[in-house]
Design a protein around this motif. Structure first.
Motif, PDB file in Angstrom:
ATOM      1  N   ALA A 164       8.318 -48.886  -0.228  1.00 16.60           N
ATOM      2  CA  ALA A 164       9.228 -49.837  -0.878  1.00 16.60           C
ATOM      3  C   ALA A 164       8.441 -50.947  -1.564  1.00 16.60           C
ATOM      4  O   ALA A 164       8.807 -51.412  -2.652  1.00 16.60           O
ATOM      5  N   ARG A 165       7.362 -51.343  -0.951  1.00 14.53           N
ATOM      6  CA  ARG A 165       6.538 -52.420  -1.522  1.00 14.53           C
ATOM      7  C   ARG A 165       5.935 -52.007  -2.865  1.00 14.53           C
ATOM      8  O   ARG A 165       6.063 -52.726  -3.861  1.00 14.53           O
ATOM      9  N   ILE A 166       5.303 -50.838  -2.918  1.00 10.87           N
ATOM     10  CA  ILE A 166       4.694 -50.418  -4.181  1.00 10.87           C
ATOM     11  C   ILE A 166       5.752 -49.966  -5.183  1.00 10.87           C
ATOM     12  O   ILE A 166       5.569 -50.107  -6.399  1.00 10.87           O
ATOM     13  N   HIS A 167       6.873 -49.456  -4.690  1.00 10.87           N
ATOM     14  CA  HIS A 167       7.997 -49.095  -5.560  1.00 10.87           C
ATOM     15  C   HIS A 167       8.506 -50.324  -6.314  1.00 10.87           C
ATOM     16  O   HIS A 167       8.782 -50.260  -7.521  1.00 10.87           O
ATOM     17  N   LYS A 168       8.597 -51.462  -5.626  1.00  8.33           N
ATOM     18  CA  LYS A 168       9.069 -52.685  -6.290  1.00  8.33           C
ATOM     19  C   LYS A 168       8.063 -53.176  -7.317  1.00  8.33           C
ATOM     20  O   LYS A 168       8.441 -53.780  -8.328  1.00  8.33           O
ATOM     21  N   GLU A 169       6.794 -52.892  -7.092  1.00 12.62           N
ATOM     22  CA  GLU A 169       5.755 -53.341  -8.023  1.00 12.62           C
ATOM     23  C   GLU A 169       5.635 -52.435  -9.249  1.00 12.62           C
ATOM     24  O   GLU A 169       5.301 -52.898 -10.341  1.00 12.62           O
ATOM     25  N   THR A 170       5.872 -51.140  -9.060  1.00 12.37           N
ATOM     26  CA  THR A 170       5.606 -50.173 -10.135  1.00 12.37           C
ATOM     27  C   THR A 170       6.835 -49.473 -10.675  1.00 12.37           C
ATOM     28  O   THR A 170       6.797 -48.906 -11.771  1.00 12.37           O
ATOM     29  N   GLY A 171       7.931 -49.465  -9.919  1.00  8.92           N
ATOM     30  CA  GLY A 171       9.125 -48.724 -10.337  1.00  8.92           C
ATOM     31  C   GLY A 171       9.061 -47.238 -10.057  1.00  8.92           C
ATOM     32  O   GLY A 171       9.951 -46.489 -10.468  1.00  8.92           O
ATOM     33  N   ILE A 172       8.027 -46.757  -9.347  1.00 11.11           N
ATOM     34  CA  ILE A 172       7.911 -45.333  -9.071  1.00 11.11           C
ATOM     35  C   ILE A 172       9.119 -44.829  -8.286  1.00 11.11           C
ATOM     36  O   ILE A 172       9.704 -45.551  -7.483  1.00 11.11           O
ATOM     37  N   ILE A 173       9.485 -43.580  -8.532  1.00 11.70           N
ATOM     38  CA  ILE A 173      10.657 -42.984  -7.905  1.00 11.70           C
ATOM     39  C   ILE A 173      10.382 -42.691  -6.435  1.00 11.70           C
ATOM     40  O   ILE A 173       9.290 -42.234  -6.068  1.00 11.70           O
ATOM     41  N   LEU A 174      11.387 -42.924  -5.590  1.00 11.44           N
ATOM     42  CA  LEU A 174      11.341 -42.550  -4.184  1.00 11.44           C
ATOM     43  C   LEU A 174      12.198 -41.309  -3.985  1.00 11.44           C
ATOM     44  O   LEU A 174      13.347 -41.253  -4.439  1.00 11.44           O
ATOM     45  N   LEU A 175      11.643 -40.314  -3.308  1.00 11.00           N
ATOM     46  CA  LEU A 175      12.360 -39.065  -3.003  1.00 11.00           C
ATOM     47  C   LEU A 175      12.211 -38.814  -1.515  1.00 11.00           C
ATOM     48  O   LEU A 175      11.092 -38.830  -0.988  1.00 11.00           O
ATOM     49  N   THR A 176      13.324 -38.578  -0.824  1.00  9.32           N
ATOM     50  CA  THR A 176      13.245 -38.479   0.629  1.00  9.32           C
ATOM     51  C   THR A 176      13.638 -37.108   1.155  1.00  9.32           C
ATOM     52  O   THR A 176      14.320 -36.322   0.498  1.00  9.32           O
ATOM     53  N   HIS A 177      13.187 -36.862   2.371  1.00  6.80           N
ATOM     54  CA  HIS A 177      13.575 -35.708   3.181  1.00  6.80           C
ATOM     55  C   HIS A 177      14.418 -36.232   4.330  1.00  6.80           C
ATOM     56  O   HIS A 177      14.004 -37.158   5.047  1.00  6.80           O
ATOM     57  N   THR A 178      15.601 -35.660   4.518  1.00  3.43           N
ATOM     58  CA  THR A 178      16.389 -35.908   5.725  1.00  3.43           C
ATOM     59  C   THR A 178      16.397 -34.625   6.542  1.00  3.43           C
ATOM     60  O   THR A 178      16.378 -33.528   5.993  1.00  3.43           O
ATOM     61  N   GLN A 179      16.447 -34.764   7.860  1.00  3.46           N
ATOM     62  CA  GLN A 179      16.301 -33.607   8.738  1.00  3.46           C
ATOM     63  C   GLN A 179      17.646 -33.165   9.307  1.00  3.46           C
ATOM     64  O   GLN A 179      18.338 -33.929   9.974  1.00  3.46           O
ATOM     65  N   GLU A 180      18.023 -31.933   8.992  1.00  2.00           N
ATOM     66  CA  GLU A 180      19.196 -31.275   9.582  1.00  2.00           C
ATOM     67  C   GLU A 180      20.477 -32.100   9.450  1.00  2.00           C
ATOM     68  O   GLU A 180      21.257 -32.220  10.403  1.00  2.00           O
ATOM     69  N   GLY A 181      20.679 -32.655   8.260  1.00  3.65           N
ATOM     70  CA  GLY A 181      21.947 -33.328   7.991  1.00  3.65           C
ATOM     71  C   GLY A 181      22.125 -34.654   8.693  1.00  3.65           C
ATOM     72  O   GLY A 181      23.260 -35.077   8.940  1.00  3.65           O
ATOM     73  N   THR A 182      21.016 -35.330   9.006  1.00  3.36           N
ATOM     74  CA  THR A 182      21.105 -36.626   9.679  1.00  3.36           C
ATOM     75  C   THR A 182      20.291 -37.674   8.935  1.00  3.36           C
ATOM     76  O   THR A 182      19.350 -37.357   8.220  1.00  3.36           O
ATOM     77  N   MET A 183      20.677 -38.921   9.100  1.00  5.42           N
ATOM     78  CA  MET A 183      19.924 -40.112   8.695  1.00  5.42           C
ATOM     79  C   MET A 183      19.953 -40.416   7.203  1.00  5.42           C
ATOM     80  O   MET A 183      19.251 -41.315   6.746  1.00  5.42           O
ATOM     81  N   GLY A 184      20.775 -39.737   6.438  1.00  6.60           N
ATOM     82  CA  GLY A 184      20.905 -40.094   5.022  1.00  6.60           C
ATOM     83  C   GLY A 184      21.394 -41.522   4.827  1.00  6.60           C
ATOM     84  O   GLY A 184      20.746 -42.318   4.122  1.00  6.60           O
ATOM     85  N   PRO A 185      22.531 -41.893   5.433  1.00  8.78           N
ATOM     86  CA  PRO A 185      22.986 -43.281   5.297  1.00  8.78           C
ATOM     87  C   PRO A 185      21.989 -44.284   5.848  1.00  8.78           C
ATOM     88  O   PRO A 185      21.795 -45.362   5.272  1.00  8.78           O
ATOM     89  N   GLU A 186      21.339 -43.941   6.954  1.00 11.27           N
ATOM     90  CA  GLU A 186      20.377 -44.863   7.556  1.00 11.27           C
ATOM     91  C   GLU A 186      19.160 -45.055   6.651  1.00 11.27           C
ATOM     92  O   GLU A 186      18.635 -46.172   6.534  1.00 11.27           O
TER      93      GLU A 186
END
Length: 332
Positions: A164-186
Motif C-alpha cells: 500500500a505504501r509503494i502503491h500510493k507513491e507510484t500508482g502501481i496496480i494491486l492484484l490479490t489472491h483470496t483463499q477458498e472464497g474467504t477474506m475478500g471484504p476483509e
C-alpha cells in the motif's frame, strides 16, 4: 497518457486490448528448487510449450496477459520476455509474495523476527518497480498480494502494508489472491485503511464464493473483482464452474458488469516434477486451460442472457479502467 509496464517495456493502457488478467505461464511451489535432480527445468522445452499456449490465447483475440506469479513461486520475467518477443503477446509480470500457507519462505519470516522485514519488503518493491527486477531491467506492472483461508496473517499483513505504501507513491496496480472464497471484504477494508486506491486494485478469486452479497460488499466499496478461476474445479476448495456462473449472471443482471474481470488462474507449466494426478482429478480439471472461457464459458453465459457488450467489458474495458485508475462504477 496512461502507461503500463510489460516485460518488453511500457505500452499505453489503451493498447492492452482483450486481456486475461490472471494466468501463470510457469509456477512452482516453494521447495521445487530442491527437487532439481528429478524435476529439472528445461527452458527450451518449456519455452516451446509456453509459446504454443500464448498463440492459442491470441487465436481468440487475446492481446495481453497478466502473469501474477509471486517472487518465491518461480517468477521468471526473462522467460516471459522470450515468450512476448516470439509471439507479440503483451505480458505483464508481478512483484509480490504468496499467502503464508503455500508460499511463505523462511527468509522473510526470519528477517521479521529481527525486526527488519517490512521495510525491506518495501525497498524490494520500490527497487523492482522503479529500476527493474534483478539484472533484467524488466519492471513489474502489478503487486501480487495474498491472504489465507479465513484470515490475513501477521506475515501477510507485512506485504499489504509495504505494498500500500509503494502503491500510493507510484500508482502501481494491486492484484490479490483470496483463499477458498474467504477474506475478500476483509482485504478490501484493510487496503482502504492503508490508503490504497480501490480504482487501482482488483480483489482476486472472488468466484470461490457463491454468495452475490459477498461480491457486492467488495464492489460497493469501489473495487473491481476477479471471477478468475474458470476451469479449476474440485481441488484447493474450488467450486464447479456452474457454481461460478450462477452468481456471475446474477451480478451482471444487477448491473455490476463494469466491475468484474474474467480469467482462469491457469498454471500452464509446473516447475519441478510433473504432478501425480488420478484419472478422476485429471478429468475434473480437464478444462483448466487459458482458452476455456472462450470455448465453453462465454457460450454458456450467452445462453443465460449475457450479451456481447457485457462480455467485452469484462475482458477489455474493465481491465483498461483498472490500469488507468478510473473509478469503478459503484451502485447506490
Amino acid at each position: 497518457m496512461n502507461m503500463v509496464e510489460t516485460v518488453t517495456g511500457p505500452i499505453p493502457v489503451s493498447a492492452m486490448g482483450k486481456t486475461l488478467a490472471h494466468e501463470h505461464f510457469i509456477f512452482g511451489y516453494p521447495g521445487y528448487q530442491g527437487d532439481c535432480t528429478l524435476g529439472p527445468f528445461n527452458e527450451r522445452e518449456a519455452l516451446d510449450q509456453a509459446i504454443g499456449i500464448a498463440r492459442e490465447m491470441m487465436s481468440f483475440g487475446v492481446r495481453t496477459v497478466v502473469d501474477p506469479t509471486p517472487n518465491e513461486c518461480g517468477r521468471n520475467p526473462g522467460f516471459l520476455r522470450k515468450i512476448a518477443e516470439e509471439t507479440g503477446l503483451q505480458i505483464i509480470c508481478a512483484t509480490g509474495f504468496y499467502y503464508e500457507g503455500e508460499g511463505a519462505t523462511t527468509y522473510f519470516k526470519f528477517r521479521a523476527a529481527l525486526g527488519s522485514a517490512e521495510e525491506e519488503i518495501y525497498e524490494m518493491f520500490k527497487r523492482e518497480i522503479t529500476e527493474g527486477i534483478g539484472e533484467t531491467g524488466i519492471k513489474p506492472g502489478i503487486i501480487k498480494l495474498a491472504s489465507s483461508l479465513n484470515e490475513i496473517t501477521d506475515y501477510e499483513r507485512m506485504f499489504f502494508r509495504a505494498a500500500a505504501r509503494i502503491h500510493k507513491e507510484t500508482g502501481i496496480i494491486l492484484l490479490t489472491h483470496t483463499q477458498e472464497g474467504t477474506m475478500g471484504p476483509e482485504q478490501a477494508e484493510l487496503l482502504l485503511e492503508l490508503g490504497a486506491d480501490p480504482a487501482r486494485t482488483i480483489i482476486g478469486h472472488m468466484c470461490g464464493n457463491g454468495n452475490p452479497a459477498y461480491h457486492k460488499h467488495v464492489m460497493d466499496l469501489g473495487f473491481r473483482i476477479g471471477f478468475d478461476r474458470f476451469g479449476l474445479q474440485g481441488i484447493v476448495g474450488a467450486p464447479m464452474d456452474e457454481d461460478r456462473i450462477k452468481p456471475l449472471v446474477s451480478l451482471i443482471k444487477e448491473g455490476y458488469e463494469n466491475q468484474i474481470i474474467l480469467s482462469h488462474d491457469t498454471v500452464n507449466i509446473w516447475l519441478g516434477r510433473p504432478l501425480p494426478m488420478s484419472d478422476q482429478l485429471a478429468a475434473m480439471i480437464g478444462n483448466w486451460k487459458p482458452t476455456h472461457l472462450f470455448e465453453n464459458i462465454i457460450p454458456r453465459l450467452m445462453e443465460l442472457g449475457v450479451n456481447q457488450e457485457q462480455i467485452d467489458k469484462m475482458f477489455t474495458d474493465n481491465v483498461e479502467g483498472l490500469f488507468s485508475g478510473y473509478p469503478a462504477k459503484v451502485r447506490l
